[in-house]
Each structure stands twice: as structure tokens, then as C-alpha cells.
Scaffold this active site. Structure first.
Site, PDB file in Angstrom:
ATOM      1  N   LYS A   4       0.841  -1.292   0.189  1.00 13.10           N
ATOM      2  CA  LYS A   4      -0.082   0.025  -0.079  1.00 13.10           C
ATOM      3  C   LYS A   4       0.737   1.172  -0.219  1.00 13.10           C
ATOM      4  CE  LYS A   4      -1.864  -0.882   3.645  1.00 13.10           C
ATOM      5  NZ  LYS A   4      -1.223  -2.327   4.184  1.00 13.10           N
ATOM      6  N   ARG A  21      -8.756   1.328   8.915  1.00 14.58           N
ATOM      7  CA  ARG A  21      -8.627   0.122   9.228  1.00 14.58           C
ATOM      8  C   ARG A  21      -9.749  -0.601   9.959  1.00 14.58           C
ATOM      9  NH1 ARG A  21      -2.725   0.787   9.227  1.00 14.58           N
ATOM     10  NH2 ARG A  21      -1.582  -1.225   9.088  1.00 14.58           N
ATOM     11  N   ARG A  38      11.469  -5.891   4.348  1.00 12.86           N
ATOM     12  CA  ARG A  38      11.261  -4.458   4.448  1.00 12.86           C
ATOM     13  C   ARG A  38      12.273  -3.661   5.318  1.00 12.86           C
ATOM     14  NH1 ARG A  38       5.362  -2.039   5.243  1.00 12.86           N
ATOM     15  NH2 ARG A  38       5.461  -3.229   7.026  1.00 12.86           N
ATOM     16  N   ARG A  72      11.456  -2.434  11.042  1.00 20.53           N
ATOM     17  CA  ARG A  72      10.795  -2.006  12.006  1.00 20.53           C
ATOM     18  C   ARG A  72      10.301  -3.175  13.046  1.00 20.53           C
ATOM     19  NH1 ARG A  72       5.775  -0.058   8.425  1.00 20.53           N
ATOM     20  NH2 ARG A  72       4.768  -0.976  10.097  1.00 20.53           N
ATOM     21  N   ARG A 105      -0.375  -9.395  13.117  1.00 22.53           N
ATOM     22  CA  ARG A 105      -0.882  -8.418  12.513  1.00 22.53           C
ATOM     23  C   ARG A 105      -1.937  -8.838  11.231  1.00 22.53           C
ATOM     24  NH1 ARG A 105       3.971  -4.827  10.604  1.00 22.53           N
ATOM     25  NH2 ARG A 105       2.330  -3.284   9.904  1.00 22.53           N
TER      26      ARG A 105
END
Ligand code: ADP
Ligand code: AMP
Length: 214
Positions: A13, A88, A127, A160, A171
Site C-alpha cells: 500500500k 482499518r 522491508r 521495524r 498483524r
């Protein structure tokens, strides 16, 4: 043009939202980036948000909704915006719809970036994020020019805390339970579009541009 990006954490996203923002000259509004900036600056909001984020949980709606409703009324958002990571939950979507109704405005496109769970853990473990300017990389699929260094601002890149595999599964569970119902919600509003997010990121962007127009 007012756009919402939907999709699982790690679906791409943010990657697509940044490219949309650049091409169409509208601001990229990421609630995750806003919370991370608050955490970095040690604000009260940041302290509250961190306790949820570190566990892979959503920050409560009451800390999230007003923040976005204020942000979309700023001068730079008058021509449109791309929302990334918000809404969300159904209550967040309802809060946004109510606020837009009052402002005489509406969402034009909700783009679902569709990626199956199997691909997500790979995306997230690779990531790398710049906490200074918000740029995002992937060690294999979108590597920075120099390993560990942000191309855009030169700060060092980090994995992260919430991208560690033990948090990613939580998540994903939260996504399926609380966020996925938004696909039906925006389908019901007649603005839902879907793109195959497993393609190369340039191909995903081409599919997005085909929806939004040149
Ligand atoms: P989200 O904002 O949905 O959480 P990101 O845009 O940060 O996801 O993407 C998650 C990771 O996957 C990043 O490391 C990013 O560079 C990488 N990525 C994004 N899109 C693709 C793609 N189409 N193919 C491969 N990797 C991608
Ligand atoms: P993101 O950068 O979009 O992956 O978001 C990182 C984390 O920030 C999420 O896992 C949540 O804990 C929190 N967060 C971001 N946006 C929202 C939102 N709209 N509602 C609740 N929590 C959010």
C-alpha cells in the site's frame, strides 16, 4: 482525487501510495508514518500508540479518526489525497464517511492491493524503513543504492519492530478480523477496485494507473 489504499500489512500500500502521490500531485497520508513520527518525537500520542503497535494491535479508533479528519482538511489536501493504512476498522470507515458527508466530499476510489498471506511474511522480513523521511525499501525487491542507507535522506534504515515474524502473524490476524470487512464496505459504496499485488511493483503501479487514469 480522493483515494484509499486497502490491503494486508506488507501488501505494498505504502509503495503504491507514494507513487500515486507523486504522479497525481496529491499528499500521501499514512497513519502508520504519523504514529512513527510521534513515537520518534516522544509525544503523548506516540507513547500511547507504541504500546499497541509493538504488539501488532491497532491503535484505538478514538486516537486515529480525528487525526485523519483534521489532516484531510489542510490546504494541501483540497485537490485530493491518498490515504494509506486508514481506515482499518468499520468504525473508522464510518467516521470518515460521516466527516466527508459534512464536508460535502467523498472517496473516489478504494484500491485493494491483493496479496495472499503466504507472500506477506517474506515482504515484511525484507522491508527496511527510514524512520526519518518515511521511505521504504526491500532488501531484494527494492534495494537501496547502499545497503542500510536511505537513498532519499541518507539516514540509516531499520527493520521495524512490528515487522519481526512473531508480530507479523498477529498483524495478519488483526487484518483479517478487523480490516478485511472494509472491502465489502467500499464495494457497497461502489468505489472498490482491486489490483493483483503479487506482480512486480512497476506492474502493480500500471494496474493502478489504469484505474485512476493517466
Ligand atoms: P504496506 O504499506 O502495505 O505495509 P509496503 O509498501 O511497505 O507495504 O511494502 C512492504 C514491503 O514489500 C516493502 O519492503 C516493499 O519494498 C516491498 N514491496 C512492495 N510492493 C512490492 C511488490 N509488488 N513486489 C515485491 N515487493 C514489494
Ligand atoms: P502501517 O505503517 O500502516 O503498517 O501501520 C503500523 C501500525 O500502526 C499498525 O500495525 C497499527 O498498530 C498502527 N496503525 C496505523 N494506522 C492505523 C489505523 N488506521 N488504526 C489503528 N492503528 C493503526
Amino acid at each position: 482525487m480522493r483515494i484509499i489504499m486497502l490491503g494486508a500489512p506488507g501488501a505494498g500500500k505504502g509503495t503504491q501510495a507514494k507513487k500515486i502521490a507523486e504522479k497525481y500531485g496529491i499528499p500521501h497520508i499514512s497513519t502508520g508514518d504519523i504514529f512513527r513520527a510521534n513515537i520518534k518525537n516522544g509525544t503523548e500520542l506516540g507513547k500511547k500508540a507504541k504500546t499497541y503497535m509493538d504488539q501488532g494491535l491497532l491503535v484505538p479508533d478514538e486516537l486515529t479518526c480525528d487525526l485523519v479528519v483534521d489532516r484531510i482538511q489542510k490546504d494541501d489536501a483540497q485537490k485530493g489525497y491518498v490515504l494509506d493504512g486508514f481506515p482499518r476498522t468499520i468504525p473508522q470507515a464510518e467516521c470518515l464517511t460521516d466527516a466527508l458527508n459534512k464536508l460535502g466530499s467523498k472517496i473516489d476510489f478504494a484500491i485493494d492491493v491483493d496479496v495472499p498471506d503466504e507472500n506477506i511474511v517474506n515482504r515484511m522480513s525484507g522491508r527496511r524503513a527510514c524512520l526519518k523521511c518515511g521511505a521504504t525499501y526491500h532488501v531484494v525487491f527494492a534495494a537501496p543504492k547502499t545497503e542500510g542507507v536511505c537513498d532519499a535522506c541518507g539516514d540509516h534504515l531499520v527493520l521495524r519492530d512490528d515487522d519481526k515474524p512473531e508480530t507479523v502473524q498477529k498483524r495478519l490476524d488483526v487484518y483479517h478480523e478487523q480490516t478485511q470487512p472494509l472491502i465489502d464496505y467500499y464495494n457497497g459504496q461502489g468505489v472498490l477496485k482491486s489490483v493483483d499485488g503479487t506482480q512486480k511493483l512497476e506492474d502493480v503501479f500500471q494496474a493502478v494507473v489504469a484505474i485512476l487514469g493517466e
